[in-house]
Write an enzyme that holds these catalytic residues in place. Structure first.
Site, PDB file in Angstrom:
ATOM      1  N   ASP A   1     -25.631 -14.173   7.970  1.00 23.15           N
ATOM      2  CA  ASP A   1     -25.697 -14.549   6.538  1.00 23.15           C
ATOM      3  C   ASP A   1     -26.747 -14.151   5.650  1.00 23.15           C
ATOM      4  O   ASP A   1     -27.025 -14.758   4.650  1.00 23.15           O
ATOM      5  CB  ASP A   1     -25.231 -15.967   6.472  1.00 23.15           C
ATOM      6  CG  ASP A   1     -26.540 -16.951   6.503  1.00 23.15           C
ATOM      7  OD1 ASP A   1     -27.441 -16.689   7.237  1.00 23.15           O
ATOM      8  OD2 ASP A   1     -26.598 -17.969   5.770  1.00 23.15           O
ATOM      9  N   GLU A   2     -27.679 -13.236   6.241  1.00 25.74           N
ATOM     10  CA  GLU A   2     -28.828 -12.986   5.527  1.00 25.74           C
ATOM     11  C   GLU A   2     -29.318 -11.520   5.705  1.00 25.74           C
ATOM     12  O   GLU A   2     -29.065 -10.856   6.706  1.00 25.74           O
ATOM     13  CB  GLU A   2     -29.965 -13.659   5.481  1.00 25.74           C
ATOM     14  CG  GLU A   2     -30.475 -13.835   7.120  1.00 25.74           C
ATOM     15  CD  GLU A   2     -31.591 -14.815   7.029  1.00 25.74           C
ATOM     16  OE1 GLU A   2     -32.792 -14.394   6.944  1.00 25.74           O
ATOM     17  OE2 GLU A   2     -31.548 -16.148   7.478  1.00 25.74           O
TER      18      GLU A   2
ATOM     19  N   ASP B   1     -29.425 -14.728   0.914  1.00 28.82           N
ATOM     20  CA  ASP B   1     -29.034 -15.739   2.172  1.00 28.82           C
ATOM     21  C   ASP B   1     -27.937 -16.544   1.389  1.00 28.82           C
ATOM     22  O   ASP B   1     -27.978 -17.040   0.533  1.00 28.82           O
ATOM     23  CB  ASP B   1     -30.576 -16.739   2.329  1.00 28.82           C
ATOM     24  CG  ASP B   1     -30.387 -17.616   3.512  1.00 28.82           C
ATOM     25  OD1 ASP B   1     -28.955 -18.023   3.712  1.00 28.82           O
ATOM     26  OD2 ASP B   1     -31.360 -17.913   4.024  1.00 28.82           O
TER      27      ASP B   1
HETATM   28  P1  TTP Z   1     -29.270 -20.750   7.592  1.00 31.61           P
HETATM   29  O1  TTP Z   1     -29.526 -19.514   6.573  1.00 31.61           O
HETATM   30  O2  TTP Z   1     -30.628 -21.060   8.345  1.00 31.61           O
HETATM   31  O3  TTP Z   1     -28.501 -22.106   7.105  1.00 31.61           O
HETATM   32  P2  TTP Z   1     -27.264 -22.211   6.116  1.00 31.61           P
HETATM   33  O4  TTP Z   1     -26.737 -20.927   5.708  1.00 31.61           O
HETATM   34  O5  TTP Z   1     -26.254 -23.149   6.852  1.00 31.61           O
HETATM   35  O6  TTP Z   1     -27.817 -23.088   4.839  1.00 31.61           O
HETATM   36  P3  TTP Z   1     -28.810 -22.786   3.758  1.00 31.61           P
HETATM   37  O7  TTP Z   1     -29.061 -21.104   3.946  1.00 31.61           O
HETATM   38  O8  TTP Z   1     -28.091 -22.929   2.490  1.00 31.61           O
HETATM   39  O9  TTP Z   1     -30.152 -23.495   3.998  1.00 31.61           O
HETATM   40  O10 TTP Z   1     -28.161 -20.244   8.928  1.00 31.61           O
HETATM   41  C1  TTP Z   1     -26.967 -19.502   8.588  1.00 31.61           C
HETATM   42  C2  TTP Z   1     -25.884 -20.078   9.594  1.00 31.61           C
HETATM   43  O11 TTP Z   1     -26.581 -20.006  10.828  1.00 31.61           O
HETATM   44  C3  TTP Z   1     -25.483 -21.317   9.431  1.00 31.61           C
HETATM   45  O12 TTP Z   1     -24.563 -21.522   8.306  1.00 31.61           O
HETATM   46  C4  TTP Z   1     -25.072 -21.870  10.782  1.00 31.61           C
HETATM   47  C5  TTP Z   1     -25.964 -21.217  11.671  1.00 31.61           C
HETATM   48  N1  TTP Z   1     -27.021 -21.848  12.417  1.00 31.61           N
HETATM   49  C6  TTP Z   1     -26.827 -22.556  13.515  1.00 31.61           C
HETATM   50  O13 TTP Z   1     -25.797 -22.159  14.103  1.00 31.61           O
HETATM   51  N2  TTP Z   1     -27.790 -23.255  14.197  1.00 31.61           N
HETATM   52  C7  TTP Z   1     -28.843 -23.410  13.299  1.00 31.61           C
HETATM   53  O14 TTP Z   1     -29.895 -24.068  14.076  1.00 31.61           O
HETATM   54  C8  TTP Z   1     -29.279 -22.849  12.139  1.00 31.61           C
HETATM   55  C9  TTP Z   1     -30.532 -22.980  11.392  1.00 31.61           C
HETATM   56  C10 TTP Z   1     -28.308 -21.960  11.530  1.00 31.61           C
HETATM   57 CA    CA Z   2     -28.089 -19.485   4.740  1.00 31.37          CA
END
Ligand code: TTP
Ligand code: CA
Length: 365
Positions: free
Chosen positions: A109-110, A9
């Site tokens: 992103d995962e 992730d």
């Molecule tokens: P996540 O992997 O949930 O969040 P993140 O990468 O921003 O943070 P981290 O992993 O460090 O906790 O989501 C990946 C991407 O998806 C995020 O950068 C932006 C998008 N996203 C949204 O657009 N809306 C949301 O509610 C979430 C959770 C994520």
């Molecule tokens: Ca992330």
């Protein structure tokens, strides 16, 4: 056989991509926003960097509220550029695919991955995970979190624990101690409703769930979901990493011989990209609704411009014409020359659903 499954992730993905493009943002709170256009500040925060999170800002928060929380903190308020993040995501996934036995992207992103055969044991898998992290850092300047475990549920929980920037390896001998104390709500697929139902049965932790009566779980949650809950709590959820998911886009980016902002001068290279994506469409029998011109500038920042059609297209002439006219528009907006140019086709007809972890999980959680 013990499986070796990973979950990766990228940390605060959209915001981190913006930081890479503009490192002066790093010490500042950064919020990536989706503006609805109703009023100047209408819309929600898509994600925020960890500096902004310190002040209580998070994904899904109204932009106006986030701005209030960041008042006087010099926040950077950035419009979400999904196309740009897709470009980075595609490069990362293509690199990952070469480094693992099986790769199953589950979001921009995962991804889950399987290292059972190539690594053979958790020590070597740890080394592989370290080189994956180093590769993403070297190539993209991005940090990520990785978890390794014997099942998807364990790998996902391990990567959550590793956030941000870490690597958590839960080998089989550590699995029970790792899972037992965690609240059931941490398990993939256990939403607030399921958590409440389990709490009412006196089950608060994953360890308590693992000791629950299988018959009782099945009678309360049904055979499929009850069985899943039990296996997940034991770290033996059976779902496999499913590789080769239907592609959602094809893209190709090429480096120019000389930097230029003239689309015609870039045409020869661009043409290779166009032929490539059109060939992929043809060989997979797909048609695409969206064409995106991708320009990477001399300062390595990424600019994109897209066009979406009412009906999907797949023919070379349309892709050529559209890409060129998108590049003409894009070249008017850039302040530096293009160093690399590319094209992406996306918005395919939806493919059949694949078997995945979510199959076991009720949509309402
Ligand atoms: P996540 O992997 O949930 O969040 P993140 O990468 O921003 O943070 P981290 O992993 O460090 O906790 O989501 C990946 C991407 O998806 C995020 O950068 C932006 C998008 N996203 C949204 O657009 N809306 C949301 O509610 C979430 C959770 C994520
Ligand atoms: Ca992330």
């Amino acid at each position: 056989m013990i499986r070796i499954i990973g979950h990766i992730d990228i940390d605060y993905f959209y915001a981190q991509v913006e930081e890479v493009e503009n490192p002066s943002l790093k010490p500042r709170p950064v919020i990536i926003c989706v503006f609805s256009g109703r009023t100047e500040d209408s819309g929600v925060v898509s994600t925020a960097n960890y500096v902004a999170r310190e002040f209580g800002v998070h994904s899904g928060m109204p932009i106006a509220l986030a701005k209030r929380k960041l008042m006087g903190k010099d926040p950077a308020v950035i419009r979400m550029d999904h196309e740009k993040y897709e470009v980075v995501s595609t490069r990362i996934m293509e690199d990952l695919e070469k480094r693992v036995d099986l790769l199953e992207p589950t979001g921009i992103d995962e991804a889950f991955f399987d290292l059972t055969t190539s690594a053979g044991d958790f020590n070597r898998a740890r080394k592989d995970a370290e080189s994956i992290k180093a590769s993403i850092l070297r190539n993209e300047h991005l940090t990520c979190s990785i978890g390794l475990g014997q099942s998807k549920v364990v790998a996902k929980l391990a990567s959550d624990t590793a956030k941000p920037g870490g690597l958590t390896v839960i080998s089989p001998d550590l699995t029970e101690a790792f899972l037992s104390p965690l609240p059931v709500s941490k398990l993939y697929g256990v939403g607030p409703k399921t958590a409440t139902a389990l709490n009412e049965m006196g089950i608060k932790t994953i360890g308590e769930l693992a000791r629950a009566s299988p018959a009782e779980l099945e009678s309360r949650f049904g055979r499929k979901f009850g069985g899943y809950l039990l296996s997940a709590s034991l770290g033996t959820d059976p779902s496999a990493v499913v590789a080769g998911l239907e592609p959602t886009q094809f893209s190709r980016i090429l480096t120019l011989k000389h930097d230029t902002r003239d689309p015609l001068e870039a045409y020869d290279r661009l043409s290779e990209g166009i032929d490539y994506v059109q060939g992929k469409l043809a060989s997979s029998g797909k048609a695409s609704k969206t064409i995106t011109a991708i320009g990477i500038l001399a300062d390595l920042s990424t600019r994109t411009k897209s066009k979406t059609f009412d009906a999907p297209i797949a023919d070379l002439a349309t892709i050529r014409e559209t890409t060129l006219s998108l590049f003409e528009e894009l070249s008017k907006t850039i302040e530096k020359d293009f160093r690399r140019v590319g094209v992406r086709v996306s918005g395919f007809e939806k493919a059949e659903d694949q078997t995945s972890l979510s199959e076991f999980v009720r949509p309402t959680g």
